[in-house]
Design a protein around this motif. Structure first.
Motif, mmCIF file in Angstrom:
data_model
loop_
_atom_site.group_PDB
_atom_site.id
_atom_site.type_symbol
_atom_site.label_atom_id
_atom_site.label_comp_id
_atom_site.label_asym_id
_atom_site.label_seq_id
_atom_site.Cartn_x
_atom_site.Cartn_y
_atom_site.Cartn_z
ATOM 1 N N PHE A 167 -13.716 -12.152 17.380
ATOM 2 C CA PHE A 167 -13.269 -13.540 17.338
ATOM 3 C C PHE A 167 -12.531 -13.905 16.057
ATOM 4 O O PHE A 167 -11.979 -14.997 15.956
ATOM 5 N N GLY A 168 -12.512 -13.013 15.072
ATOM 6 C CA GLY A 168 -11.866 -13.343 13.810
ATOM 7 C C GLY A 168 -10.412 -13.743 13.972
ATOM 8 O O GLY A 168 -9.972 -14.765 13.436
ATOM 9 N N ALA A 169 -9.636 -12.943 14.734
ATOM 10 C CA ALA A 169 -8.203 -13.207 14.861
ATOM 11 C C ALA A 169 -7.910 -14.501 15.632
ATOM 12 O O ALA A 169 -7.157 -15.360 15.143
ATOM 13 N N PRO A 170 -8.468 -14.704 16.837
ATOM 14 C CA PRO A 170 -8.145 -15.946 17.548
ATOM 15 C C PRO A 170 -8.648 -17.200 16.836
ATOM 16 O O PRO A 170 -7.960 -18.229 16.847
ATOM 17 N N LEU A 171 -9.818 -17.130 16.196
ATOM 18 C CA LEU A 171 -10.315 -18.313 15.508
ATOM 19 C C LEU A 171 -9.515 -18.587 14.235
ATOM 20 O O LEU A 171 -9.351 -19.749 13.837
ATOM 21 N N ALA A 172 -8.994 -17.548 13.606
ATOM 22 C CA ALA A 172 -8.098 -17.757 12.467
ATOM 23 C C ALA A 172 -6.811 -18.427 12.926
ATOM 24 O O ALA A 172 -6.290 -19.330 12.254
ATOM 25 N N LEU A 173 -6.302 -17.994 14.078
ATOM 26 C CA LEU A 173 -5.102 -18.624 14.630
ATOM 27 C C LEU A 173 -5.361 -20.096 14.927
ATOM 28 O O LEU A 173 -4.524 -20.953 14.633
ATOM 29 N N GLU A 174 -6.534 -20.389 15.475
ATOM 30 C CA GLU A 174 -6.857 -21.776 15.820
ATOM 31 C C GLU A 174 -7.084 -22.637 14.583
ATOM 32 O O GLU A 174 -6.585 -23.763 14.495
ATOM 33 N N GLY A 175 -7.818 -22.103 13.611
ATOM 34 C CA GLY A 175 -8.191 -22.913 12.456
ATOM 35 C C GLY A 175 -7.138 -22.950 11.369
ATOM 36 O O GLY A 175 -6.749 -24.028 10.899
ATOM 37 N N LEU A 176 -6.655 -21.772 10.960
ATOM 38 C CA LEU A 176 -5.754 -21.700 9.816
ATOM 39 C C LEU A 176 -4.308 -21.994 10.172
ATOM 40 O O LEU A 176 -3.541 -22.449 9.322
ATOM 41 N N ALA A 177 -3.922 -21.730 11.407
ATOM 42 C CA ALA A 177 -2.531 -21.946 11.804
ATOM 43 C C ALA A 177 -2.381 -23.227 12.611
ATOM 44 O O ALA A 177 -1.845 -24.225 12.144
ATOM 45 N N ALA A 178 -2.908 -23.199 13.838
ATOM 46 C CA ALA A 178 -2.668 -24.323 14.739
ATOM 47 C C ALA A 178 -3.247 -25.626 14.198
ATOM 48 O O ALA A 178 -2.581 -26.669 14.191
ATOM 49 N N PHE A 179 -4.498 -25.607 13.730
ATOM 50 C CA PHE A 179 -5.135 -26.847 13.289
ATOM 51 C C PHE A 179 -4.414 -27.431 12.079
ATOM 52 O O PHE A 179 -4.179 -28.640 11.996
ATOM 53 N N PHE A 180 -4.055 -26.595 11.104
ATOM 54 C CA PHE A 180 -3.350 -27.087 9.933
ATOM 55 C C PHE A 180 -1.959 -27.604 10.315
ATOM 56 O O PHE A 180 -1.489 -28.605 9.770
ATOM 57 N N VAL A 181 -1.292 -26.919 11.224
ATOM 58 C CA VAL A 181 0.023 -27.385 11.689
ATOM 59 C C VAL A 181 -0.112 -28.749 12.360
ATOM 60 O O VAL A 181 0.703 -29.653 12.140
ATOM 61 N N GLU A 182 -1.145 -28.899 13.174
ATOM 62 C CA GLU A 182 -1.379 -30.192 13.817
ATOM 63 C C GLU A 182 -1.543 -31.293 12.776
ATOM 64 O O GLU A 182 -0.937 -32.374 12.883
ATOM 65 N N ALA A 183 -2.381 -31.046 11.774
ATOM 66 C CA ALA A 183 -2.647 -32.069 10.763
ATOM 67 C C ALA A 183 -1.379 -32.430 9.992
ATOM 68 O O ALA A 183 -1.094 -33.615 9.759
ATOM 69 N N VAL A 184 -0.599 -31.419 9.597
ATOM 70 C CA VAL A 184 0.610 -31.662 8.811
ATOM 71 C C VAL A 184 1.622 -32.467 9.601
ATOM 72 O O VAL A 184 2.149 -33.495 9.130
ATOM 73 N N PHE A 185 1.894 -32.052 10.829
ATOM 74 C CA PHE A 185 2.962 -32.708 11.582
ATOM 75 C C PHE A 185 2.530 -34.031 12.197
ATOM 76 O O PHE A 185 3.361 -34.899 12.438
ATOM 77 N N LEU A 186 1.228 -34.199 12.419
ATOM 78 C CA LEU A 186 0.760 -35.532 12.810
ATOM 79 C C LEU A 186 0.963 -36.503 11.654
ATOM 80 O O LEU A 186 1.425 -37.643 11.859
ATOM 81 N N GLY A 187 0.647 -36.061 10.440
ATOM 82 C CA GLY A 187 0.881 -36.907 9.277
ATOM 83 C C GLY A 187 2.349 -37.226 9.076
ATOM 84 O O GLY A 187 2.722 -38.368 8.772
ATOM 85 N N LEU A 188 3.208 -36.216 9.244
ATOM 86 C CA LEU A 188 4.649 -36.456 9.107
ATOM 87 C C LEU A 188 5.150 -37.429 10.162
ATOM 88 O O LEU A 188 6.009 -38.279 9.880
ATOM 89 N N TRP A 189 4.614 -37.319 11.354
ATOM 90 C CA TRP A 189 5.055 -38.223 12.421
ATOM 91 C C TRP A 189 4.605 -39.661 12.152
ATOM 92 O O TRP A 189 5.366 -40.606 12.357
ATOM 93 N N ILE A 190 3.362 -39.819 11.675
ATOM 94 C CA ILE A 190 2.856 -41.171 11.430
ATOM 95 C C ILE A 190 3.550 -41.809 10.222
ATOM 96 O O ILE A 190 4.072 -42.929 10.307
ATOM 97 N N PHE A 191 3.568 -41.094 9.097
ATOM 98 C CA PHE A 191 4.046 -41.690 7.858
ATOM 99 C C PHE A 191 5.535 -41.449 7.600
ATOM 100 O O PHE A 191 6.104 -42.052 6.694
ATOM 101 N N GLY A 192 6.150 -40.584 8.418
ATOM 102 C CA GLY A 192 7.578 -40.337 8.239
ATOM 103 C C GLY A 192 8.458 -41.229 9.071
ATOM 104 O O GLY A 192 9.689 -41.133 9.015
ATOM 105 N N ALA A 193 7.871 -42.134 9.856
ATOM 106 C CA ALA A 193 8.652 -43.039 10.688
ATOM 107 C C ALA A 193 9.509 -43.945 9.812
ATOM 108 O O ALA A 193 9.017 -44.564 8.869
ATOM 109 N N GLY A 194 10.808 -43.985 10.111
ATOM 110 C CA GLY A 194 11.729 -44.790 9.330
ATOM 111 C C GLY A 194 12.195 -44.122 8.058
ATOM 112 O O GLY A 194 13.056 -44.658 7.358
ATOM 113 N N LYS A 195 11.613 -42.976 7.725
ATOM 114 C CA LYS A 195 11.985 -42.251 6.503
ATOM 115 C C LYS A 195 12.678 -40.927 6.843
ATOM 116 O O LYS A 195 13.612 -40.522 6.162
#
Length: 460
Positions: free
Chosen positions: A91-119
């Motif tokens: 499970f190391g590889a798929p959970l790393a993909l979920e936690g370190l890649a996908a989850f962090f990408v979600e957090a970053v781009f959700l923040g950019l979408w919310i706070f980057g509106a109009g900017k």
């Protein structure tokens, strides 16, 4: 055994609650991305206001999904230490993909979408939302890789009593993962569509912003019908594959005890709610239909529970290798019945939209909000079948559930179960109040700024 039963209840309840949010989140993000794309391409201010309206709900649902998911992971160390030790290398590889890649990408781009509106530039801002949507799907894929390995282990060898990874490609890419991911993805899109449609129907029923909510309702009935049909197709072939890889699960789902050729499809059966209770007292079947669904042949053989139980005993030793048949039987029908109901709802909506009557159909607008509950029930049925159908195994054919449990007292598990349910209750109660307050605002006010400088910020 009391400790084990409590641990199983804990994992089942938290998983079902969390996955309900996951499906809504994936579907809502995709639907909101479609709305913003419609605004970006047409300049129609209705789609800008709809993006804001549904976007605020999406942020709330996304937050609930993150919190419920984090709580769920605590159980692996608390209640399932044997399982964690056994599958850790796999499970190391798929959970790393979920936690370190996908989850962090979600957090970053959700923040950019919310706070980057109009900017941010409009195209960049829109791209952030589509990247977020793709990341939610990748996150689901990574989790399903781990779950699919539990259903059908591949790419491993047993070393010192533990599974060791030998072929990462075989684990990450196989038919079980592909069909499961397709089924979950289309089900999530269907769920998002029915949630958007249900909210729109409430507003249309009240006569509020009929032009805007009518437009989004027409979009979602088409999306929902396509997703529901695709989910049904993926689910069928997933069942055909499970018949080969996990025949006991599918035999239990049909209460099919005797090996037959041809085999009938059960329409209605009654039996005891326990593992391997024997053939049901009542079982109404369609002759030959099960053989046809499984292999498109009216004469093919379908193995029954009794033969599969004998094979399991010969391979693994004495024991009961049959899941709770009645639970599998009705969970399967809850899933299929919910899917059929949603196909009918979306088809009805498409028919009304084609004839220009969608916004005025009283019965459709009354029933559509209740449709929000249907995919949640159907998903619960599907996951109960998928997880309960492989019992007594936590890793099919390799690790029994009782061996995978931690050596903890029943009191400790009961305490953590009560704490988890209390936290979940507070989370869902708070999220419900916030969503109700946000949706009560209705659509935000019309923009005064030109299209090029329109602010997509979620505030009103």
């Amino acid at each position: 055994m009391i400790s084990l039963d409590l641990a199983r209840w804990q994992f089942a309840l938290t998983t079902l609650l969390h996955f309900a949010i996951v499906g809504v989140s994936i579907g809502l993000v995709f639907c909101v991305a479609l709305m913003q794309t419609r605004y970006h391409r047409s300049g129609d201010e209705r789609w800008l206001r709809l993006t804001k309206f549904y976007g605020r709900a999406t942020v709330v649902v996304f937050g609930v999904g993150v919190v419920t998911g984090l709580l769920q992971t605590f159980q692996f160390g608390m209640n399932w230490a044997g399982f964690s030790r056994y599958v850790g290398d796999i499970f190391g590889a798929p959970l790393a993909l979920e936690g370190l890649a996908a989850f962090f990408v979600e957090a970053v781009f959700l923040g950019l979408w919310i706070f980057g509106a109009g900017k941010l530039r409009p195209r960049v801002h829109l791209a952030c939302l589509w990247i977020l949507s793709a990341a939610t799907m990748i996150s689901a894929y990574a989790i399903l890789v781990a779950n699919s390995w539990m259903q059908h282990p591949v790419g491993y060898e047993i070393v010192d009593g533990r599974a060791r990874l030998t072929d990462i490609f075989a684990v990450m890419v196989n038919w079980n993962v592909g069909l499961t991911f397709a089924h979950v993805l289309f089900t999530s899109l269907m769920t998002g569509a029915v949630v958007v449609l249900g909210i729109a129907a409430l507003q249309l029923k009240r006569g509020v912003e009929t032009a805007a909510f009518g437009a989004v309702a027409r979009m979602t009935v088409v999306l929902g019908l396509g997703a529901a049909l695709a989910a049904a197709g993926a689910g069928h072939f997933q069942g055909v594959l499970a018949l080969e890889q996990q025949p006991m699960k599918m035999a239990a789902a049909e209460a099919h005890y005797e090996t037959e050729a041809p085999a009938g499809l059960s329409l209605f059966a009654l039996g005891e709610l326990r593992a391997n209770p024997g053939p049901p007292a009542v079982n109404v079947k369609v002759p030959g239909a099960l053989s046809f669904l499984n292999s498109f042949s009216l004469s093919s053989e379908v193995r029954g529970i009794e033969e599969l139980q004998r094979e399991a005993e010969a391979q693994y030793g004495p024991g009961n290798y049959t899941p709770i048949v009645a639970l599998m039987y009705w969970s399967f029908r809850l899933m299929v019945g919910g899917g059929v109901a949603l196909i009918a709802l979306f088809a009805w909506g498409c028919r009304l939209a084609a004839t220009g009557r969608l916004e005025r159909s009283r019965w459709f607008l009354r029933l559509a909000p209740f449709g929000v509950l249907v995919p949640l029930a159907a998903q619960a049925g599907g996951w109960i079948l998928r997880e309960g159908g492989r019992q007594p195994w936590v890793v099919n054919g390799l690790l029994r559930t009782d061996v995978a449990a931690s050596d903890v007292s029943a009191l400790a598990v009961a305490g953590s179960l009560a704490a988890f349910l209390a936290v979940y209750g507070v989370i869902f109660w708070t999220a419900g109040r916030v969503l109700r307050a946000e949706l009560a605002h209705g659509l935000p006010a019309r923009e005064r700024a030109p299209r090029a400088n329109a602010d997509l910020a979620l505030g009103y």
